[in-house]
Design a protein around this motif. Sequence first.
Motif, PDB file in Angstrom:
ATOM      1  N   ARG A  82     -32.364  -8.765   0.964  1.00 20.86           N
ATOM      2  CA  ARG A  82     -32.527 -10.224   1.077  1.00 20.86           C
ATOM      3  C   ARG A  82     -33.543 -10.729   0.066  1.00 20.86           C
ATOM      4  O   ARG A  82     -33.354 -11.764  -0.539  1.00 20.86           O
ATOM      5  CB  ARG A  82     -32.973 -10.604   2.490  1.00 20.86           C
ATOM      6  N   LYS A  83     -34.628  -9.980  -0.113  1.00 25.03           N
ATOM      7  CA  LYS A  83     -35.664 -10.352  -1.080  1.00 25.03           C
ATOM      8  C   LYS A  83     -35.084 -10.350  -2.499  1.00 25.03           C
ATOM      9  O   LYS A  83     -35.346 -11.259  -3.277  1.00 25.03           O
ATOM     10  CB  LYS A  83     -36.837  -9.377  -0.976  1.00 25.03           C
ATOM     11  N   GLY A  84     -34.283  -9.335  -2.817  1.00 26.80           N
ATOM     12  CA  GLY A  84     -33.670  -9.252  -4.131  1.00 26.80           C
ATOM     13  C   GLY A  84     -32.682 -10.377  -4.386  1.00 26.80           C
ATOM     14  O   GLY A  84     -32.575 -10.881  -5.485  1.00 26.80           O
ATOM     15  N   ASN A  85     -31.958 -10.789  -3.336  1.00 23.07           N
ATOM     16  CA  ASN A  85     -30.981 -11.880  -3.481  1.00 23.07           C
ATOM     17  C   ASN A  85     -31.695 -13.214  -3.724  1.00 23.07           C
ATOM     18  O   ASN A  85     -31.196 -14.063  -4.454  1.00 23.07           O
ATOM     19  CB  ASN A  85     -30.097 -11.968  -2.246  1.00 23.07           C
ATOM     20  N   ARG A  86     -32.855 -13.404  -3.122  1.00 21.69           N
ATOM     21  CA  ARG A  86     -33.599 -14.657  -3.322  1.00 21.69           C
ATOM     22  C   ARG A  86     -34.166 -14.737  -4.721  1.00 21.69           C
ATOM     23  O   ARG A  86     -34.252 -15.795  -5.307  1.00 21.69           O
ATOM     24  CB  ARG A  86     -34.707 -14.792  -2.295  1.00 21.69           C
TER      25      ARG A  86
END
Length: 88
Positions: A82-86
């Motif tokens: 999720r952090k990488g997608n943001r």
Amino acid sequence: MAPDYRNQFGRSFGEGYSYVAVGFQLAAIILVFGGLGWVVDGWLHTRPLLAIAGFLVGTAGWFTSLYYRVQRDTEAAKRETRKGNREG
């Protein structure tokens, strides 16, 4: 190789080795709990009742520990994704 890929490659080896350690933990637990049961069985003359009970209790505890470890690792991977997608 880009620095990010190199870091990810090295991290995957570290994660793999941590799961190899889980296998060694199982072997150690079987030896320790089964061995303790064997020793107590010798004192009480109930062989192999407590050795089997020690094996089962130790293995059940190991499975519980493994279950929570996999859950924790899965949640950490989800947070990282999720952090990488943001950021991307």
